[in-house]
Design an enzyme around this catalytic site. Structure first.
Site, short mmCIF file in Angstrom:
data_model
loop_
_atom_site.label_atom_id
_atom_site.label_comp_id
_atom_site.label_asym_id
_atom_site.label_seq_id
_atom_site.Cartn_x
_atom_site.Cartn_y
_atom_site.Cartn_z
N GLU B 52 -12.93 1.83 28.19
CA GLU B 52 -12.03 2.92 28.56
C GLU B 52 -10.56 2.62 28.28
O GLU B 52 -9.78 3.53 28.00
CB GLU B 52 -12.22 3.30 30.04
CG GLU B 52 -13.54 4.01 30.34
CD GLU B 52 -14.70 3.05 30.59
OE1 GLU B 52 -14.55 1.83 30.38
OE2 GLU B 52 -15.78 3.54 31.01
N PHE B 114 -21.24 5.50 45.77
CA PHE B 114 -21.44 4.75 44.53
C PHE B 114 -20.39 5.15 43.48
O PHE B 114 -20.17 6.32 43.22
CB PHE B 114 -22.85 5.02 43.98
CG PHE B 114 -23.11 4.32 42.68
CD1 PHE B 114 -23.11 2.93 42.62
CD2 PHE B 114 -23.32 5.03 41.52
CE1 PHE B 114 -23.34 2.27 41.42
CE2 PHE B 114 -23.55 4.39 40.31
CZ PHE B 114 -23.56 2.99 40.26
N GLN B 115 -19.74 4.15 42.93
CA GLN B 115 -18.68 4.33 41.92
C GLN B 115 -17.56 5.25 42.39
O GLN B 115 -16.95 5.97 41.60
CB GLN B 115 -19.28 4.82 40.60
CG GLN B 115 -20.20 3.76 40.00
CD GLN B 115 -20.54 4.00 38.55
OE1 GLN B 115 -20.64 5.12 38.10
NE2 GLN B 115 -20.74 2.91 37.81
N LYS B 164 -17.69 15.69 41.00
CA LYS B 164 -18.85 16.15 40.25
C LYS B 164 -19.35 17.53 40.71
O LYS B 164 -19.77 18.35 39.89
CB LYS B 164 -19.97 15.12 40.36
CG LYS B 164 -21.08 15.36 39.37
CD LYS B 164 -22.04 14.19 39.31
CE LYS B 164 -23.16 14.49 38.32
NZ LYS B 164 -24.12 13.37 38.22
N MET B 482 4.15 -16.12 20.72
CA MET B 482 5.30 -15.73 21.53
C MET B 482 5.38 -16.59 22.80
O MET B 482 6.47 -16.99 23.23
CB MET B 482 5.20 -14.25 21.90
CG MET B 482 6.44 -13.67 22.54
SD MET B 482 7.92 -13.90 21.56
CE MET B 482 7.98 -12.41 20.61
C1 LIG Z 1 7.43 -8.98 23.01
C2 LIG Z 1 8.38 -7.81 23.06
C3 LIG Z 1 9.67 -7.95 22.60
C4 LIG Z 1 10.54 -6.86 22.57
N1 LIG Z 1 11.76 -7.01 21.99
C5 LIG Z 1 12.54 -5.93 21.76
C6 LIG Z 1 13.74 -6.01 20.99
O1 LIG Z 1 14.14 -7.06 20.51
N2 LIG Z 1 14.43 -4.86 20.78
C7 LIG Z 1 14.00 -3.65 21.27
O2 LIG Z 1 14.66 -2.64 21.00
N3 LIG Z 1 12.91 -3.57 22.03
C8 LIG Z 1 12.15 -4.65 22.26
N4 LIG Z 1 10.98 -4.52 22.98
C9 LIG Z 1 10.64 -3.20 23.54
C10 LIG Z 1 11.30 -3.00 24.89
O3 LIG Z 1 10.58 -3.67 25.88
C11 LIG Z 1 11.38 -1.49 25.25
O4 LIG Z 1 10.10 -0.92 25.20
C12 LIG Z 1 12.24 -0.71 24.30
O5 LIG Z 1 13.44 -1.38 24.00
C13 LIG Z 1 12.58 0.64 24.94
O6 LIG Z 1 12.97 1.54 23.96
P1 LIG Z 1 13.87 2.81 24.28
O7 LIG Z 1 15.10 2.40 24.99
O8 LIG Z 1 14.00 3.54 23.02
O9 LIG Z 1 13.07 3.60 25.40
P2 LIG Z 1 11.71 4.39 25.51
O10 LIG Z 1 10.82 3.61 26.39
O11 LIG Z 1 11.18 4.89 24.23
O12 LIG Z 1 12.28 5.57 26.40
C14 LIG Z 1 12.82 6.70 25.83
C15 LIG Z 1 14.01 7.22 26.60
O13 LIG Z 1 14.31 8.49 26.06
C16 LIG Z 1 14.15 9.50 27.02
N5 LIG Z 1 13.48 10.64 26.41
C17 LIG Z 1 12.17 10.86 26.23
N6 LIG Z 1 11.96 12.03 25.62
C18 LIG Z 1 13.17 12.54 25.38
C19 LIG Z 1 13.62 13.75 24.76
N7 LIG Z 1 12.78 14.64 24.24
N8 LIG Z 1 14.95 13.95 24.68
C20 LIG Z 1 15.83 13.07 25.22
N9 LIG Z 1 15.46 11.93 25.80
C21 LIG Z 1 14.15 11.67 25.88
C22 LIG Z 1 13.35 8.91 28.14
O14 LIG Z 1 13.71 9.54 29.36
C23 LIG Z 1 13.74 7.43 28.08
O15 LIG Z 1 14.90 7.19 28.83
C24 LIG Z 1 10.12 -5.61 23.06
C25 LIG Z 1 8.83 -5.48 23.56
C26 LIG Z 1 7.96 -6.55 23.55
C27 LIG Z 1 6.56 -6.35 24.06
C1 LIG Z 2 -2.55 -8.15 28.32
C2 LIG Z 2 -1.47 -9.15 28.12
N1 LIG Z 2 -1.63 -10.41 28.63
C3 LIG Z 2 -0.66 -11.33 28.43
C4 LIG Z 2 0.48 -11.03 27.75
C5 LIG Z 2 1.58 -12.08 27.56
N2 LIG Z 2 1.74 -12.38 26.12
C6 LIG Z 2 2.71 -11.83 25.38
S1 LIG Z 2 2.65 -12.27 23.76
C7 LIG Z 2 1.30 -13.24 24.04
C8 LIG Z 2 0.67 -14.03 22.92
C9 LIG Z 2 0.14 -13.19 21.82
O1 LIG Z 2 -0.50 -14.02 20.90
P1 LIG Z 2 -0.96 -13.48 19.49
O2 LIG Z 2 -1.68 -12.20 19.65
O3 LIG Z 2 -1.67 -14.54 18.76
O4 LIG Z 2 0.41 -13.13 18.79
P2 LIG Z 2 1.55 -14.12 18.18
O5 LIG Z 2 2.64 -14.18 19.19
O6 LIG Z 2 0.93 -15.44 17.92
O7 LIG Z 2 1.99 -13.41 16.94
C10 LIG Z 2 0.94 -13.21 25.39
C11 LIG Z 2 -0.18 -13.98 25.97
C12 LIG Z 2 0.62 -9.71 27.28
N3 LIG Z 2 1.71 -9.29 26.64
N4 LIG Z 2 -0.38 -8.80 27.45
#
Ligand SMILES: Cc1cc2nc3c(=O)[nH]c(=O)nc-3n(C[C@H](O)[C@H](O)[C@H](O)COP(=O)(O)OP(=O)(O)OC[C@H]3O[C@@H](n4cnc5c(N)ncnc54)[C@H](O)[C@@H]3O)c2cc1C
Ligand SMILES: Cc1ncc(C[n+]2csc(CCOP(=O)(O)OP(=O)(O)O)c2C)c(N)n1
Ligand SMILES: [Mg+2]
Lengths: 181, 590
Positions: B52, B114-115, B164, B482
């Site tokens: 799911e 159940f469930q 249901k 990472m």
């Molecule tokens: C490992 C990892 C590393 C990351 N590193 C980075 C990084 O280096 N740089 C980076 O940028 N991000 C990075 N991120 C992503 C980060 O965590 C955020 O998800 C991201 O920066 C959020 O993007 P955003 O500000 O565009 O917001 P979003 O989450 O896309 O939010 C959108 C915003 O716009 C508003 N909005 C929505 N619809 C509308 C509309 N129709 N009109 C006007 N406003 C609207 C919402 O209210 C909200 O405030 C990383 C994520 C991970 C998992």
């Molecule tokens: C469900 C979940 N569990 C744990 C994490 C923490 N986490 C972030 S990156 C990462 C490692 C990812 O490894 P891989 O898919 O091999 O990517 P790589 O960084 O090596 O490119 C982990 C464990 C997460 N983001 N999501």
């Protein structure tokens, strides 16, 4: 003065914390209270008091009065976060709309004999509390007033045999001719 | 027109009336009547996932790549709880979804049947809104309302929990009307006074920068078109968050690349030095701001966002504009044109000179190798060899995700699907399934890591069942890269549990599913093998064996400011011992 929370462990902005009373007009649908209470706990906001009852039966609308504390920016966030909930119609910060009228009701049970009993009666009449129940050894008083008055009343009654308290929390309304809704 | 039908039939009928073509789901006891109703019709196609969570991510990929809401159908109890991670993911990234969950019959609710689980209770915090349907009379309204709420205002997931007995009950179906909620009316048109003030501030800017985000994508392709127009009219530089990539073409010279923790040197320094910041649909996420008290210290800020709670949440702004990006951009473009506005040309030129200086550092440069495939090189080649086909790219979470964001260039919105806010490993493969269903003839690639891919791997089977020729491109570094990178930075290189032990043979695994497996560990063979991958019209797992030690740069270490960025050692200018750059306070952050 409390420090503003930032995600960086050092708090860099120091802002004063104030108490605000919010009136929240909502659809009285199942789960609406859980949504609001959950929002406060989930985001780490304070609730000092919360009261809720359906105020318009036909339209199924409830009014929730929340007393909370926070810096101005946190109060603003609380308002915006509340307004974001789908069943919330309106949020009015009664503290910002000017001195609102605020009242809460408390029920107080005191048990005692002799001097304590006499003193309890004197205090009750000084505060203008109503006597709802009396036995040879106890009273139940009702007091309606501001939170401060209620607090003071309870504190004094503690010294003369208070055994139980029940409070409604704050109900509030802006002064003047204008109505919310 | 109203008709009498059962609750289960109403569900299908409402989906049809809402224009839904695909539902991602998994059957079970509490949704059997709905599955039976599905059986009797052909308009709504059900896609059977293998978990799911996969259904929700597939619906997210479908929604993000098509602009339509994604629809999920799961059973009560374990079906609903398995969907939670996906719902939380969609909530964080503002993805419009409608998720229908089965529930035990109304008279059994609360009896630990159940469930049974308290689905509305559990999902309250990870949905935009949710409903427990208690009578057949409410059902048609709630179904239509769910679609309205999911898509209007800031989009998000909506759960409809359907007992249901109500699925069996007969009632009167009502068709959708225009305004589907009696009070929920988000503001879409920005306040004109604020918009005029924004124009004034922009026209007087000396060092402006556009900082755009996922909100532009949410707002639809028209918003991206208007953004392009405004950026080109003003001549200002533009950067975007991870979520906003594609809203502005990466090939354009005004594009500075992504900003934030792993953003480019030029984008982050432009944010640090700017005097006017124009935030359009981004939420000042902590991956962007770094240390809050040192964030963009000299700027006046404009913030366009549809959600008032995004404004002044972490960063104070000077001109808030609550509204939909497309509406506000339309006004901004019009006013800018009408007034024939222009920022001071000399100042702007000087600003660009400064930016070009930063750009010349070439922060994404890396030392290539003839022996091992560098992950950056792999993404660059993947991009070069597929760009003509305007592929849809999804990712898992980790270093590979960041390299994809840095080295893959997007020209158009809705082509990039990644888990940003929740950072859910396992997102990419099911999201690719969803994107491929929305775009049957397109090239869809999941850029993956060898660890992440194992979280939702079972969805390969879904891809096979529906002949979806998705390409899973694994950057196999044998590490949770990472995590390893952070352990290097914070914990003295003690790689506790971050080695990907006992990896499966991904080629055989692909074959076991009935797909195609390709392995490559030689840079000289990479191009030919990528071509082989994109030519074959079947699902592929590509096991790209890459350098195990490479780290992802640039990087703003946690707790640091934009101008304290770490660059690739190769650029020879960090001079710092990577294990000692983060202080004690920084270590507490994530
Ligand atoms: C490992 C990892 C590393 C990351 N590193 C980075 C990084 O280096 N740089 C980076 O940028 N991000 C990075 N991120 C992503 C980060 O965590 C955020 O998800 C991201 O920066 C959020 O993007 P955003 O500000 O565009 O917001 P979003 O989450 O896309 O939010 C959108 C915003 O716009 C508003 N909005 C929505 N619809 C509308 C509309 N129709 N009109 C006007 N406003 C609207 C919402 O209210 C909200 O405030 C990383 C994520 C991970 C998992
Ligand atoms: C469900 C979940 N569990 C744990 C994490 C923490 N986490 C972030 S990156 C990462 C490692 C990812 O490894 P891989 O898919 O091999 O990517 P790589 O960084 O090596 O490119 C982990 C464990 C997460 N983001 N999501
Ligand atoms: Mg890895």
């Amino acid at each position: 003065m409390l420090q503003m929370k930032t995600h960086y462990p050092d708090a860099h902005r120091v802002e004063p914390v104030n108490r605000h009373t919010l009136a929240v007009v909502v659809d009285n649908e199942p789960g609406v209270l859980a949504r609001i209470a959950g929002l406060f706990s989930g985001r780490g906001y304070n609730i000092e008091s919360l009261t809720v009852t359906e105020t318009e039966h036909e339209a199924h609308i409830s009014r929730i009065t929340i007393v909370t504390t926070g810096t101005d920016s946190i109060i603003q966030q609380i308002k915006s976060q509340l307004e974001r909930l789908v069943p919330v119609h309106r949020v009015v910060d009664l503290t910002m709309t000017g001195e609102a009228v605020e009242r809460e009701l408390c029920l107080v049970k005191v048990v005692g004999k002799g001097d304590h009993r006499v003193e309890a009666m004197r205090l009750a009449s000084a505060f203008g509390a109503r006597t709802l129940d009396a036995t040879l050894t106890s009273f139940v008083y009702e007091l309606t007033g501001t939170t401060d008055e209620v607090e003071r009343f309870i504190k004094l009654m503690t010294a003369v045999g208070l055994v139980e308290v029940s409070r409604t929390g704050v109900a509030a309304m802006a002064r003047g001719a204008e109505g919310i809704l | 027109m109203s008709e009498t039908m059962t609750g289960a039939e109403m569900v299908i009928r409402a989906l049809q009336d809402q224009g839904v073509e695909h539902v991602f789901g998994y059957p079970g006891g509490a949704v059997l009547p709905i599955y039976d109703a599905l059986f009797h019709q052909e308009n709504v196609r059900h896609v059977l996932v293998r978990h799911e969570q996969g259904a929700v991510h597939a619906a997210e990929g479908y929604a993000r790549s098509s602009g339509k809401p994604g629809v999920v159908l799961v059973t009560s109890g374990p079906g609903a709880t398995n969907a939670i991670t996906g719902l939380a993911d969609a909530m964080m990234d503002s993805i419009p979804l409608v998720c229908i969950t089965g529930q035990v019959p109304t008279h059994l609710i609360g009896s630990d049947a159940f469930q049974e689980c308290d689905t509305v209770g559990i999902t309250r915090h990870c949905t935009k809104h949710n409903y427990l349907v208690k009578s057949i009379e409410d059902l048609p309204r709630i179904l239509h309302e769910a679609f309205y709420v999911a898509q209007n205002g800031r989009p998000g997931p909506v759960v409809v929990d359907l007992p249901k007995d109500i699925q069996f009950k007969a009632g009167t179906y009502v068709r959708p009307t225009n305004n589907q909620h009696k009070t929920y009316r988000p503001t879409v048109k920005g306040d004109m006074d604020h918009i005029r003030a924004a124009i004034e501030l922009m026209a007087n800017a000396k060092r402006p920068v556009f900082y755009t985000g996922g909100g532009v994508i949410n707002s639809g392709p028209h918003a991206s078109a208007l953004l392009r127009e405004l950026v080109q009219l003003t001549g200002f530089p533009i950067t975007s968050t991870l979520m906003g990539l594609g809203a502005y073409p990466a090939s354009d010279k005004q594009w500075l690349g992504m900003l934030g923790m792993h953003g480019t040197y030029e984008a982050n320094l432009a944010m640090h030095e700017c005097d006017v910041m124009i935030n359009i649909g981004a939420r000042f996420d902590d991956r962007i701001t770094g240390r809050l008290d040192a964030f963009s210290p000299y700027s006046k800020r404009i913030h366009v966002d549809i959600d008032p709670s995004s404004i002044n949440k972490t960063v104070k702004v000077d001109i808030p504009i609550v509204g939909d990006c497309a509406h506000v951009l339309d006004d901004l473009v019009r006013l800018w044109r009408q007034g024939a506005r222009q920022a001071d040309k000399v100042e702007l030129k000087e600003w660009w000179n400064k930016i070009e200086g930063w750009r010349a550092r070439n922060c994404l440069a890396y030392k290539n190798s003839k022996e091992t495939i560098k992950p950056q090189y792999a993404i660059q080649r993947l991009y070069e060899l597929t760009k003509d086909r305007a592929p849809y790219v999804t990712t898992e979470v980790g270093q590979h995700q960041m390299w994809a964001a840095q080295y893959f260039k997007f020209e158009d919105p809705n082509h990039w699907m990644t888990s940003g806010g929740h950072g859910t490993m396992g997102y990419g493969l099911p999201a690719a399934v969803g994107a491929q269903l929305a775009h049957p003839d397109a090239l869809v690639i999941d850029i993956a890591g060898e660890a992440s891919i194992q979280m939702m791997l079972q969805e390969m089977s879904t891809a096979l069942q529906y002949n979806l020729p998705i390409k899973v491109f694994i950057l196999n570094n044998e590490y949770m890269g990472m995590v390893r990178q952070w352990q290097e930075l914070l914990h003295g290189g003690r790689y506790s549990q971050s080695y990907s032990e006992s990896l499966p043979d991904f080629v055989k695994l692909a074959e076991a599913y009935g797909g195609v497996g390709i392995r490559c560990d030689n840079p000289a063979e990479l191009d030919a093998k990528i071509m082989e991958m994109i030519t074959v019209n079947r699902p592929v797992i590509f096991d790209c064996i890459v350098d195990k030690t490479e780290n992802c740069f640039p990087m703003i270490p946690s707790g640091k400011a934009h101008n304290e960025m770490l660059l690739n050692d190769y650029l020879g200018e960090t001079g710092a011992d990577i294990g000692s750059v983060i202080d004690e306070k920084g270590k507490m952050l994530v």
